[in-house]
Design a protein around this motif. Structure first.
Motif, PDB file in Angstrom:
ATOM      1  N   GLN A  45      -1.266  -2.440  -8.016  1.00  0.00           N
ATOM      2  CA  GLN A  45      -2.896  -2.802  -7.833  1.00  0.00           C
ATOM      3  C   GLN A  45      -2.583  -4.124  -8.012  1.00  0.00           C
ATOM      4  O   GLN A  45      -3.214  -5.281  -7.761  1.00  0.00           O
ATOM      5  CB  GLN A  45      -3.505  -1.723  -8.229  1.00  0.00           C
ATOM      6  N   VAL A  87      -4.880   3.376   0.907  1.00  0.00           N
ATOM      7  CA  VAL A  87      -3.543   3.903  -0.323  1.00  0.00           C
ATOM      8  C   VAL A  87      -3.967   4.941  -0.460  1.00  0.00           C
ATOM      9  O   VAL A  87      -3.038   5.951  -0.247  1.00  0.00           O
ATOM     10  CB  VAL A  87      -4.241   3.818  -1.652  1.00  0.00           C
ATOM     11  N   CYS A 123       2.154   1.638  -3.662  1.00  0.00           N
ATOM     12  CA  CYS A 123       1.326   2.552  -3.922  1.00  0.00           C
ATOM     13  C   CYS A 123       1.192   3.708  -4.324  1.00  0.00           C
ATOM     14  O   CYS A 123       0.867   4.185  -4.926  1.00  0.00           O
ATOM     15  CB  CYS A 123       0.349   1.566  -4.362  1.00  0.00           C
ATOM     16  N   SER A 124       0.834   3.783  -2.923  1.00  0.00           N
ATOM     17  CA  SER A 124       1.063   5.738  -2.447  1.00  0.00           C
ATOM     18  C   SER A 124       1.783   6.579  -3.385  1.00  0.00           C
ATOM     19  O   SER A 124       1.620   7.184  -3.526  1.00  0.00           O
ATOM     20  CB  SER A 124       0.394   5.864  -1.133  1.00  0.00           C
ATOM     21  N   THR A 159       2.157   1.683  -9.763  1.00  0.00           N
ATOM     22  CA  THR A 159       0.681   1.730  -9.202  1.00  0.00           C
ATOM     23  C   THR A 159       0.028   0.702 -10.020  1.00  0.00           C
ATOM     24  O   THR A 159      -0.782  -0.264  -9.206  1.00  0.00           O
ATOM     25  CB  THR A 159       0.126   3.763  -9.096  1.00  0.00           C
ATOM     26  N   TYR A 179       1.103  -1.406   0.337  1.00  0.00           N
ATOM     27  CA  TYR A 179       0.285  -0.079   0.386  1.00  0.00           C
ATOM     28  C   TYR A 179       0.875   1.334  -0.198  1.00  0.00           C
ATOM     29  O   TYR A 179       0.419   2.274  -0.342  1.00  0.00           O
ATOM     30  CB  TYR A 179      -1.015   0.056   1.081  1.00  0.00           C
TER      31      TYR A 179
END
Length: 326
Positions: free
Chosen positions: A194, A212, A93-94, A190, A90
């Motif tokens: 995911q 996220v 991804c962030s 990203t 996460y």
């Protein structure tokens, strides 16, 4: 009829993937249509002699509202259902999500109009490239051709030759393009993160949205505190308290829109999601052209035809062969 299916559970309308896709598509479209109007109202509103210069703080507030909204959805619809997804995924991804937004916004200050258009329209390409190279995903040839048609159509529709020379800036040539490549690469990363979460941990849409946005809130919170932007923003809102209503609506449309985006990612994958968001932008602009009675150029009509052709062909021939689903 449904006797053989589990415990005699009747098939719901939501189980139909076509219905699911239509709901996700129109959810993204309607929410982000209003989101765009509110964004313009906030950032270009009449504040006397002042201008709104607090984009990072606005995104920071947006991420907080998104996280709270996702938490409420989990509380009411998922209860104590555990989320096995690794926290570092996460975070990664962030980082790529926030980095892509910052790079993209910075790039648009330097690149000329055609480059800007191509950059904004080509998000499905890095998602597809990184999906193939890192995750070893396989897409049918038809999917590649459909993405190319959609991206080309959107780029032609948005391209305005008369504006290109006005934004040309020779002394910064190269810097904007590098930022654009960074933004597109981060968009792709990203998508890869995911995809990995979906495949490995069966991450739910609401959990993905919550985590996220919580990580993004942390990153942006540190950024606005470090730069002192948050204090300038607070004194700005003291002088213009009416902005709070628009910011609240902006956050709510963003939260609803993100819910549909993460649903699209979870049910159909990041590539389909990037096609939906790219196409949404096209439809929003096409809608505003029709609503305000503007005349389309022949190049824009050609772009329109390419987008609809790409969407139609993708619906018909762009599906991957079915894999084992859990």
């Amino acid at each position: 009829m449904a006797a053989g299916k589990g415990a005699g559970k009747p098939a719901s309308l939501w189980d139909n993937m076509r219905i699911r896709f239509i709901v996700c598509f129109f959810g993204v479209f309607v929410c982000y249509f209003y989101y765009g109007i509110l964004q313009e109202t906030i950032t270009r509103g009449d504040y006397g002699h002042e201008k709104f210069r607090y984009a990072r703080t606005l995104v920071f507030i947006q991420c907080i509202i998104n996280a709270v909204f996702a938490r409420i959805l989990i509380q009411f619809f998922e209860g104590s259902k555990p989320d096995p997804t690794k926290s570092w995924l996460y975070g990664l991804c962030s980082l790529s999500y926030v980095g892509a937004m910052v790079s993209s916004n910075s790039a648009l200050q330097y690149v000329n109009y055609p480059t800007q258009v191509l950059g904004k329209s080509c998000k499905p390409i890095p998602v597809m490239i990184l999906g193939v190279t890192i995750l070893r995903k396989k897409y049918p040839l038809a999917k590649y051709l459909c993405v190319l048609l959609i991206v080309t159509g959107v780029a032609l529709f948005l391209y305005k030759p008369n504006k290109s020379t006005a934004v040309m800036d020779d002394h910064v040539f190269g810097f904007g393009e590098i930022l654009l490549v960074v933004s597109l690469t981060l968009d792709g990363l990203t998508g890869v993160a995911q995809d990995h979460m979906r495949a490995r941990f069966q991450t739910g849409a609401n959990h993905m949205m919550l985590n996220v946005n919580m990580w993004s809130t942390l990153i942006l919170g540190l950024a606005v505190l470090w730069t002192g932007e948050i204090w300038d923003f607070l004194s700005f809102t003291e002088r213009h308290p009416s902005i709070f209503y628009n910011i609240l609506l902006f956050g709510l449309t963003s939260a609803l829109g993100q819910t549909f985006i993460f649903m699209t990612v979870v049910y159909f994958g990041p590539l389909t999601c990037s096609i939906v968001t790219t196409t949404r932008k096209f439809f929003t602009i096409l809608g505003s052209v029709i609503l305000f009675g503007n005349v389309l150029s022949s190049m824009q009509w050609f772009g329109t035809v390419l987008v609809f052709l790409g969407l139609g062909l993708d619906a018909k021939f762009g599906k991957s062969p079915k894999k084992t689903m859990h």
